[in-house]
Design a protein around this motif. Structure first.
Motif, PDB file in Angstrom:
ATOM      1  N   LYS A 160      -0.256   6.602   5.132  1.00  0.00           N
ATOM      2  CA  LYS A 160       0.225   5.610   4.170  1.00  0.00           C
ATOM      3  C   LYS A 160       0.097   4.199   4.730  1.00  0.00           C
ATOM      4  O   LYS A 160      -0.397   3.282   4.054  1.00  0.00           O
ATOM      5  CB  LYS A 160       1.671   5.904   3.808  1.00  0.00           C
ATOM      6  CG  LYS A 160       2.279   4.900   2.823  1.00  0.00           C
ATOM      7  CD  LYS A 160       3.702   5.255   2.472  1.00  0.00           C
ATOM      8  CE  LYS A 160       4.615   5.099   3.657  1.00  0.00           C
ATOM      9  NZ  LYS A 160       6.040   5.341   3.311  1.00  0.00           N
ATOM     10  N   CYS A 163      -3.555   3.074   5.031  1.00  0.00           N
ATOM     11  CA  CYS A 163      -4.100   2.693   3.725  1.00  0.00           C
ATOM     12  C   CYS A 163      -3.623   1.302   3.331  1.00  0.00           C
ATOM     13  O   CYS A 163      -4.410   0.460   2.889  1.00  0.00           O
ATOM     14  CB  CYS A 163      -3.673   3.713   2.665  1.00  0.00           C
ATOM     15  SG  CYS A 163      -4.573   5.276   2.713  1.00  0.00           S
ATOM     16  N   ILE A 168      -5.877  -0.248   0.582  1.00  0.00           N
ATOM     17  CA  ILE A 168      -6.192   0.965  -0.182  1.00  0.00           C
ATOM     18  C   ILE A 168      -4.903   1.542  -0.757  1.00  0.00           C
ATOM     19  O   ILE A 168      -3.894   1.649  -0.063  1.00  0.00           O
ATOM     20  CB  ILE A 168      -6.870   2.021   0.707  1.00  0.00           C
ATOM     21  CG1 ILE A 168      -8.168   1.465   1.299  1.00  0.00           C
ATOM     22  CG2 ILE A 168      -7.146   3.305  -0.066  1.00  0.00           C
ATOM     23  CD1 ILE A 168      -8.788   2.353   2.361  1.00  0.00           C
ATOM     24  N   PHE A 170      -2.433   4.194  -1.454  1.00  0.00           N
ATOM     25  CA  PHE A 170      -2.179   5.500  -0.844  1.00  0.00           C
ATOM     26  C   PHE A 170      -2.211   6.601  -1.895  1.00  0.00           C
ATOM     27  O   PHE A 170      -2.703   7.706  -1.640  1.00  0.00           O
ATOM     28  CB  PHE A 170      -0.827   5.483  -0.132  1.00  0.00           C
ATOM     29  CG  PHE A 170      -0.505   6.760   0.588  1.00  0.00           C
ATOM     30  CD1 PHE A 170      -1.414   7.339   1.460  1.00  0.00           C
ATOM     31  CD2 PHE A 170       0.719   7.400   0.392  1.00  0.00           C
ATOM     32  CE1 PHE A 170      -1.120   8.524   2.135  1.00  0.00           C
ATOM     33  CE2 PHE A 170       1.020   8.579   1.059  1.00  0.00           C
ATOM     34  CZ  PHE A 170       0.099   9.136   1.925  1.00  0.00           C
ATOM     35  N   GLU A 172      -4.002   6.611  -4.695  1.00  0.00           N
ATOM     36  CA  GLU A 172      -5.406   6.858  -5.037  1.00  0.00           C
ATOM     37  C   GLU A 172      -6.107   7.616  -3.913  1.00  0.00           C
ATOM     38  O   GLU A 172      -6.973   8.466  -4.176  1.00  0.00           O
ATOM     39  CB  GLU A 172      -6.116   5.531  -5.314  1.00  0.00           C
ATOM     40  CG  GLU A 172      -5.630   4.830  -6.573  1.00  0.00           C
ATOM     41  CD  GLU A 172      -6.344   3.521  -6.818  1.00  0.00           C
ATOM     42  OE1 GLU A 172      -7.264   3.184  -6.021  1.00  0.00           O
ATOM     43  OE2 GLU A 172      -6.000   2.825  -7.793  1.00  0.00           O
ATOM     44  N   TYR A 173      -5.742   7.301  -2.663  1.00  0.00           N
ATOM     45  CA  TYR A 173      -6.342   8.011  -1.531  1.00  0.00           C
ATOM     46  C   TYR A 173      -5.989   9.495  -1.574  1.00  0.00           C
ATOM     47  O   TYR A 173      -6.863  10.357  -1.392  1.00  0.00           O
ATOM     48  CB  TYR A 173      -5.855   7.383  -0.228  1.00  0.00           C
ATOM     49  CG  TYR A 173      -6.317   8.109   1.021  1.00  0.00           C
ATOM     50  CD1 TYR A 173      -7.592   7.884   1.551  1.00  0.00           C
ATOM     51  CD2 TYR A 173      -5.485   9.037   1.661  1.00  0.00           C
ATOM     52  CE1 TYR A 173      -8.020   8.558   2.675  1.00  0.00           C
ATOM     53  CE2 TYR A 173      -5.913   9.711   2.788  1.00  0.00           C
ATOM     54  CZ  TYR A 173      -7.175   9.469   3.293  1.00  0.00           C
ATOM     55  OH  TYR A 173      -7.608  10.147   4.414  1.00  0.00           O
ATOM     56  N   ASP A 176      -7.833  11.180  -4.382  1.00  0.00           N
ATOM     57  CA  ASP A 176      -9.251  11.298  -4.035  1.00  0.00           C
ATOM     58  C   ASP A 176      -9.486  12.506  -3.136  1.00  0.00           C
ATOM     59  O   ASP A 176     -10.441  13.267  -3.340  1.00  0.00           O
ATOM     60  CB  ASP A 176      -9.705  10.023  -3.327  1.00  0.00           C
ATOM     61  CG  ASP A 176     -11.159  10.070  -2.909  1.00  0.00           C
ATOM     62  OD1 ASP A 176     -12.035   9.887  -3.764  1.00  0.00           O
ATOM     63  OD2 ASP A 176     -11.411  10.310  -1.703  1.00  0.00           O
ATOM     64  N   ARG A 177      -8.606  12.694  -2.156  1.00  0.00           N
ATOM     65  CA  ARG A 177      -8.787  13.814  -1.229  1.00  0.00           C
ATOM     66  C   ARG A 177      -8.417  15.151  -1.864  1.00  0.00           C
ATOM     67  O   ARG A 177      -9.106  16.163  -1.673  1.00  0.00           O
ATOM     68  CB  ARG A 177      -7.954  13.589   0.040  1.00  0.00           C
ATOM     69  CG  ARG A 177      -8.452  12.422   0.905  1.00  0.00           C
ATOM     70  CD  ARG A 177      -9.903  12.632   1.316  1.00  0.00           C
ATOM     71  NE  ARG A 177     -10.356  11.648   2.287  1.00  0.00           N
ATOM     72  CZ  ARG A 177     -11.012  10.541   1.982  1.00  0.00           C
ATOM     73  NH1 ARG A 177     -11.272  10.259   0.703  1.00  0.00           N
ATOM     74  NH2 ARG A 177     -11.396   9.698   2.930  1.00  0.00           N
ATOM     75  N   ILE A 184     -13.471   7.420  -1.675  1.00  0.00           N
ATOM     76  CA  ILE A 184     -12.948   6.496  -0.670  1.00  0.00           C
ATOM     77  C   ILE A 184     -13.465   6.929   0.700  1.00  0.00           C
ATOM     78  O   ILE A 184     -13.366   8.095   1.074  1.00  0.00           O
ATOM     79  CB  ILE A 184     -11.407   6.482  -0.667  1.00  0.00           C
ATOM     80  CG1 ILE A 184     -10.890   6.036  -2.036  1.00  0.00           C
ATOM     81  CG2 ILE A 184     -10.866   5.571   0.428  1.00  0.00           C
ATOM     82  CD1 ILE A 184      -9.378   6.079  -2.163  1.00  0.00           C
ATOM     83  N   LEU A 187     -10.951   6.910   6.534  1.00  0.00           N
ATOM     84  CA  LEU A 187     -10.205   5.789   7.100  1.00  0.00           C
ATOM     85  C   LEU A 187     -10.749   5.386   8.460  1.00  0.00           C
ATOM     86  O   LEU A 187     -10.745   4.208   8.819  1.00  0.00           O
ATOM     87  CB  LEU A 187      -8.722   6.150   7.210  1.00  0.00           C
ATOM     88  CG  LEU A 187      -7.993   6.381   5.874  1.00  0.00           C
ATOM     89  CD1 LEU A 187      -6.540   6.739   6.128  1.00  0.00           C
ATOM     90  CD2 LEU A 187      -8.099   5.157   4.980  1.00  0.00           C
TER      91      LEU A 187
END
Length: 205
Positions: A160, A163, A168, A170, A172-173, A176-177, A184, A187
């Motif tokens: 977190k 990001c 970025i 967090f 959306e990250y 995405d994963r 994205i 990192l």
């Protein structure tokens, strides 16, 4: 030794509050913690109070000049800042405890002025202290005692904050994963890109 053996960059700057265990690689010191030592002094006379106040004002003036230098590094200005540092921390006052502290801080000249050759280095480590504050607070109230639970908590907290520092979302990250979209970038790749864009060292004599 293990870090060096595995190709860790020996030119990495470690910024600390002068705790001995962090005096490794290129060591820089936090100006906020350095000034705090002056603030903690307990002068008795009006002259001593004035001497402490004057020194604190000089330190903050130098601090502001260092902040400006970070935005526009210049070798000529760097040499002027070194002279100013010497004048401040080699002065003698009417307060013996203050003189002893000045002598101690002057010994840390290289660490406090590392920013002159590495302008990308922060002048304080307040950000690092803020980063661990959440972990400390969660540790106080958390009911997680298993090793797996602690690793999960620390991993998500680290993700977190990483990001956030890189602009970025967090949420959306995670989406995405979890959706296996991988739009994205990793990192680690984003961090490497930022590191490569850091300012190159400036020689200061």
């Amino acid at each position: 030794g293990s870090l060096m053996e595995h190709g860790f960059n020996p030119n990495l700057v470690i910024l600390s509050d002068d705790a001995g265990q962090f005096n490794i690689f290129l060591h820089a010191l936090c100006w906020i913690h350095a000034e705090r030592l002056v603030k903690k002094l307990s002068p008795y006379t009006d002259e001593q109070v004035a001497a402490v106040a004057q020194l604190r004002a000089q330190i903050w003036e130098l601090y502001d000049r260092l902040k400006s230098y970070k935005n526009a590094p210049n070798e000529v200005i760097a040499k002027e800042l070194v002279k100013t540092f010497d004048a401040i921390f080699q002065q003698q006052t009417c307060y013996s405890s203050l003189n002893a502290l000045l002598k101690r801080l002057y010994k840390n000249k290289t660490e406090l002025l590392l920013v002159l050759s590495r302008p990308e280095v922060p002048l304080h480590n307040n950000q690092s202290e803020s980063d661990i504050r959440e972990k400390v607070q969660r540790r106080k109230i958390s009911v997680t005692f298993s090793d797996a639970g602690k690793r999960c908590r620390d991993t998500f907290s680290s993700l977190k904050k990483t990001c956030r520092k890189n602009g970025i979302s967090f949420w959306e990250y995670l989406n995405d994963r979890l959706a296996h979209q991988f739009k994205i970038a990793p990192l680690s790749d984003i961090i490497r890109t930022h590191i490569q864009g850091c300012t190159k060292p400036i020689p200061v004599t």
